[in-house]
Write a protein that holds these residues in place. Structure first.
Motif, PDB file in Angstrom:
ATOM      1  N   ALA A 117     -17.198   9.232  19.879  1.00  0.00           N
ATOM      2  CA  ALA A 117     -15.736   9.330  19.798  1.00  0.00           C
ATOM      3  C   ALA A 117     -15.274   9.807  18.435  1.00  0.00           C
ATOM      4  CB  ALA A 117     -15.107   7.972  20.127  1.00  0.00           C
ATOM      5  N   PHE A 118     -15.980   9.437  17.362  1.00  0.00           N
ATOM      6  CA  PHE A 118     -15.565   9.803  16.002  1.00  0.00           C
ATOM      7  C   PHE A 118     -16.491  10.843  15.385  1.00  0.00           C
ATOM      8  CE2 PHE A 118     -14.146   5.368  16.641  1.00  0.00           C
ATOM      9  CZ  PHE A 118     -12.783   5.602  16.608  1.00  0.00           C
ATOM     10  N   LYS A 119     -17.083  11.640  16.241  1.00  0.00           N
ATOM     11  CA  LYS A 119     -17.940  12.711  15.750  1.00  0.00           C
ATOM     12  C   LYS A 119     -17.121  13.742  14.972  1.00  0.00           C
ATOM     13  CE  LYS A 119     -21.360  16.058  17.389  1.00  0.00           C
ATOM     14  NZ  LYS A 119     -22.029  16.615  18.601  1.00  0.00           N
ATOM     15  N   GLY A 120     -17.608  14.111  13.827  1.00  0.00           N
ATOM     16  CA  GLY A 120     -16.931  15.096  12.983  1.00  0.00           C
ATOM     17  C   GLY A 120     -16.052  14.498  11.905  1.00  0.00           C
ATOM     18  N   LEU A 121     -15.878  13.156  11.897  1.00  0.00           N
ATOM     19  CA  LEU A 121     -15.015  12.517  10.892  1.00  0.00           C
ATOM     20  C   LEU A 121     -15.854  12.011   9.728  1.00  0.00           C
ATOM     21  CD1 LEU A 121     -12.545  10.533  13.189  1.00  0.00           C
ATOM     22  CD2 LEU A 121     -12.287  12.815  12.199  1.00  0.00           C
ATOM     23  N   GLY A 122     -16.593  12.898   9.122  1.00  0.00           N
ATOM     24  CA  GLY A 122     -17.464  12.520   8.007  1.00  0.00           C
ATOM     25  C   GLY A 122     -16.727  12.177   6.735  1.00  0.00           C
ATOM     26  N   ASN A 123     -15.440  12.545   6.608  1.00  0.00           N
ATOM     27  CA  ASN A 123     -14.659  12.258   5.406  1.00  0.00           C
ATOM     28  C   ASN A 123     -13.639  11.140   5.611  1.00  0.00           C
ATOM     29  OD1 ASN A 123     -15.817  14.310   3.706  1.00  0.00           O
ATOM     30  ND2 ASN A 123     -14.682  15.830   4.900  1.00  0.00           N
ATOM     31  N   LEU A 124     -13.693  10.450   6.743  1.00  0.00           N
ATOM     32  CA  LEU A 124     -12.713   9.408   7.037  1.00  0.00           C
ATOM     33  C   LEU A 124     -12.942   8.201   6.131  1.00  0.00           C
ATOM     34  CD1 LEU A 124     -10.390   8.848   9.071  1.00  0.00           C
ATOM     35  CD2 LEU A 124     -12.061   7.558  10.409  1.00  0.00           C
ATOM     36  N   HIS A 125     -11.842   7.732   5.490  1.00  0.00           N
ATOM     37  CA  HIS A 125     -11.897   6.570   4.603  1.00  0.00           C
ATOM     38  C   HIS A 125     -11.361   5.304   5.253  1.00  0.00           C
ATOM     39  CE1 HIS A 125     -11.815   9.343   0.783  1.00  0.00           C
ATOM     40  NE2 HIS A 125     -12.932   9.425   1.475  1.00  0.00           N
ATOM     41  N   THR A 126     -10.336   5.421   6.111  1.00  0.00           N
ATOM     42  CA  THR A 126      -9.670   4.254   6.695  1.00  0.00           C
ATOM     43  C   THR A 126      -9.580   4.430   8.203  1.00  0.00           C
ATOM     44  OG1 THR A 126      -8.353   3.958   4.688  1.00  0.00           O
ATOM     45  CG2 THR A 126      -7.584   2.844   6.680  1.00  0.00           C
ATOM     46  N   LEU A 127     -10.059   3.412   8.942  1.00  0.00           N
ATOM     47  CA  LEU A 127      -9.995   3.426  10.396  1.00  0.00           C
ATOM     48  C   LEU A 127      -9.376   2.110  10.854  1.00  0.00           C
ATOM     49  CD1 LEU A 127     -10.647   4.658  13.150  1.00  0.00           C
ATOM     50  CD2 LEU A 127     -12.945   3.671  12.985  1.00  0.00           C
ATOM     51  N   LEU A 128      -8.214   2.204  11.532  1.00  0.00           N
ATOM     52  CA  LEU A 128      -7.488   1.030  11.997  1.00  0.00           C
ATOM     53  C   LEU A 128      -7.624   0.935  13.511  1.00  0.00           C
ATOM     54  CD1 LEU A 128      -4.223   1.507   9.858  1.00  0.00           C
ATOM     55  CD2 LEU A 128      -6.327   0.298   9.242  1.00  0.00           C
ATOM     56  N   LEU A 129      -8.278  -0.150  13.976  1.00  0.00           N
ATOM     57  CA  LEU A 129      -8.495  -0.372  15.405  1.00  0.00           C
ATOM     58  C   LEU A 129      -8.002  -1.759  15.833  1.00  0.00           C
ATOM     59  CD1 LEU A 129     -12.087   1.125  15.745  1.00  0.00           C
ATOM     60  CD2 LEU A 129     -10.042   1.999  16.887  1.00  0.00           C
ATOM     61  N   ARG A 130      -7.080  -2.321  15.133  1.00  0.00           N
ATOM     62  CA  ARG A 130      -6.627  -3.672  15.456  1.00  0.00           C
ATOM     63  C   ARG A 130      -5.743  -3.665  16.708  1.00  0.00           C
ATOM     64  NH1 ARG A 130      -3.934  -2.739  10.419  1.00  0.00           N
ATOM     65  NH2 ARG A 130      -1.748  -2.094  10.718  1.00  0.00           N
ATOM     66  N   ASN A 131      -5.652  -4.852  17.328  1.00  0.00           N
ATOM     67  CA  ASN A 131      -4.817  -5.067  18.523  1.00  0.00           C
ATOM     68  C   ASN A 131      -5.222  -4.164  19.684  1.00  0.00           C
ATOM     69  OD1 ASN A 131      -3.190  -7.017  17.196  1.00  0.00           O
ATOM     70  ND2 ASN A 131      -1.951  -5.381  16.276  1.00  0.00           N
ATOM     71  N   ASN A 132      -6.525  -4.085  19.927  1.00  0.00           N
ATOM     72  CA  ASN A 132      -7.035  -3.367  21.093  1.00  0.00           C
ATOM     73  C   ASN A 132      -7.811  -4.338  21.973  1.00  0.00           C
ATOM     74  OD1 ASN A 132      -6.365  -0.343  20.938  1.00  0.00           O
ATOM     75  ND2 ASN A 132      -7.102  -0.753  18.842  1.00  0.00           N
ATOM     76  N   SER A 133      -8.622  -3.806  22.879  1.00  0.00           N
ATOM     77  CA  SER A 133      -9.376  -4.642  23.825  1.00  0.00           C
ATOM     78  C   SER A 133     -10.864  -4.392  23.735  1.00  0.00           C
ATOM     79  CB  SER A 133      -8.886  -4.376  25.256  1.00  0.00           C
ATOM     80  OG  SER A 133      -7.504  -4.624  25.383  1.00  0.00           O
ATOM     81  N   LEU A 134     -11.370  -4.092  22.553  1.00  0.00           N
ATOM     82  CA  LEU A 134     -12.788  -3.811  22.375  1.00  0.00           C
ATOM     83  C   LEU A 134     -13.600  -5.089  22.557  1.00  0.00           C
ATOM     84  CD1 LEU A 134     -12.627  -1.454  19.252  1.00  0.00           C
ATOM     85  CD2 LEU A 134     -13.054  -0.806  21.639  1.00  0.00           C
ATOM     86  N   GLN A 135     -14.649  -5.009  23.387  1.00  0.00           N
ATOM     87  CA  GLN A 135     -15.507  -6.154  23.637  1.00  0.00           C
ATOM     88  C   GLN A 135     -16.858  -6.048  22.956  1.00  0.00           C
ATOM     89  OE1 GLN A 135     -15.814  -6.738  27.873  1.00  0.00           O
ATOM     90  NE2 GLN A 135     -13.609  -7.026  28.140  1.00  0.00           N
ATOM     91  N   GLU A 136     -17.243  -4.864  22.573  1.00  0.00           N
ATOM     92  CA  GLU A 136     -18.515  -4.677  21.889  1.00  0.00           C
ATOM     93  C   GLU A 136     -18.460  -3.430  21.023  1.00  0.00           C
ATOM     94  OE1 GLU A 136     -21.628  -4.100  24.679  1.00  0.00           O
ATOM     95  OE2 GLU A 136     -20.638  -2.465  25.735  1.00  0.00           O
TER      96      GLU A 136
END
Length: 369
Positions: A117-136
């Protein structure tokens, strides 16, 4: 720095910048566009392609199953997609955003992240994934994020994290894991150690009920129900080791103890099988040895001149009974018979022909006498 490029809190994006910038389908200034709450299905094509900051939060964006989401904005450094019903992110959906530094995917109802899903984001510094439904969290999910400095996973549905994922998150300076329904059993031992190293005491247990609300980092192996190996000095006796072990450990949880008996049974079966094979091999070797010994028979005894003892005795009986005896040939004495017996043990191969003739003449001379 111009006001259009100033970084303002999220609540001020809709007030300050609307007042300072020209109103368009998306409020924008040079290098920046605010499309918050416009009920958009796609990013507007009227936006300049060189913008670096884009806010598409609180819309109804449709994520393509194949291809990228924002093909026309390769220069983006900050992208806000929060509060969109994205559900599932397709592979390489952000692959054209190589310059991206911040990605906000909060409150998007994401239940699954594809490994690419995040392929190509080699320069990403901040990733916000709060308030989702991730189980693993799968391990390949972290691999493209080589430069990640801040990861927010608060308030998802995470109950555990595997050891390899925790090792990959060691490279991220700040990770937020609060608000997840963590299960505090022996499988959470790796998470507990990881949190202790980072001094993250805000992460709390959701189950079992007796540990609900307890800080995961503050627990020990006894609380988690894990059996820990202990090392003792050489001078400590076995009885003392057993006493210390029993006093420092608790009964393992139901359903997770007594798993060592299959290994013990397997070991015993293997040992018995090997013993039987060794016994069979030894018995076969002994059988072959006895069979070979029974095949050997004693050699028959030969007479003094090649005849059998039975023939000599029969001929001697006939002579003594008068059926072939004569007065001219009296019975030879014991000394002569002993000499014949001794001479009979000499093999013919070792008597030269020249030596054999005088011996025969001498024997006839003795008989005549």
């Amino acid at each position: 720095m111009p006001l259009c490029h100033a970084r303002a809190p999220r609540g001020l994006w809709g007030r300050k910048r609307k007042a300072l910038c020209k109103l368009t389908p998306c409020d924008n200034c040079p290098g920046w566009a605010d499309c918050n709450g416009k009920s958009l299905l796609h990013a507007p094509s009227s936006l300049p392609s060189n913008i670096t900051d884009l806010d598409l939060s609180f819309n109804s964006l449709v994520v393509p199953r194949h291809g990228t989401l924002l093909m026309d904005f390769p220069s983006l450094r900050s992208l806000n997609l929060s509060s969109n019903a994205l559900l599932v992110l397709s592979p390489a959906v952000f692959s054209n955003l190589g310059a991206l530094r911040l990605l906000d995917l909060s409150s998007c109802s994401i239940a699954y992240l594809h490994t690419d899903a995040f392929k190509g984001l080699g320069n990403l510094h901040t990733l916000l994934l709060r308030n989702n439904s991730l189980q693993e969290l799968e391990v390949p999910f972290f691999l493209p994020l080589k430069a990640l400095l801040y990861l927010d996973l608060q308030h998802n549905a995470l109950v555990s994290v595997d050891t390899l994922s925790l090792q990959l998150m060691e490279a991220v300076p700040q990770v937020r894991l609060e608000g997840n329904p963590w299960v505090c059993d022996c499988s959470a031992r790796s998470l507990q150690q990881w949190l202790q190293r980072r001094q993250a005491v805000q992460v709390t247990c959701a189950s079992p009920p007796e540990l609900r609300g307890s800080a995961v980092a503050a627990l020990d192996s006894q609380d988690l129900g894990c059996w820990m190996k202990q090392r003792f000095p050489r001078g400590v006796s076995t009885a003392q080791q057993i006493t210390v072990t029993l006093s420092n450990t608790t009964t393992p949880p139901a359903g997770k103890g007594g798993r060592s008996w299959p290994y013990l049974v397997g070991f015993l079966v293997a040992a018995i099988g090997i013993s039987i094979l060794i016994a069979l091999a030894a018995k076969c070797k002994l059988f072959h040895k006895n069979f070979a010994s029974y095949r050997h028979r004693p050699l028959p005894e030969t007479s003094s001149i090649g005849g059998s003892p039975m023939e000599d005795s029969s001929s001697w009986d006939r002579d003594s009974s008068g059926q072939g005896a004569s007065k001219n040939h009296p019975m030879p004495d014991a000394g002569h018979l002993q000499a014949e017996d001794d001479d009979g043990f000499i093999e013919d191969n070792y008597i030269q022909p020249s030596e054999q003739l005088p011996e025969e003449e001498e024997r006839e001379l003795h008989l005549s006498i």
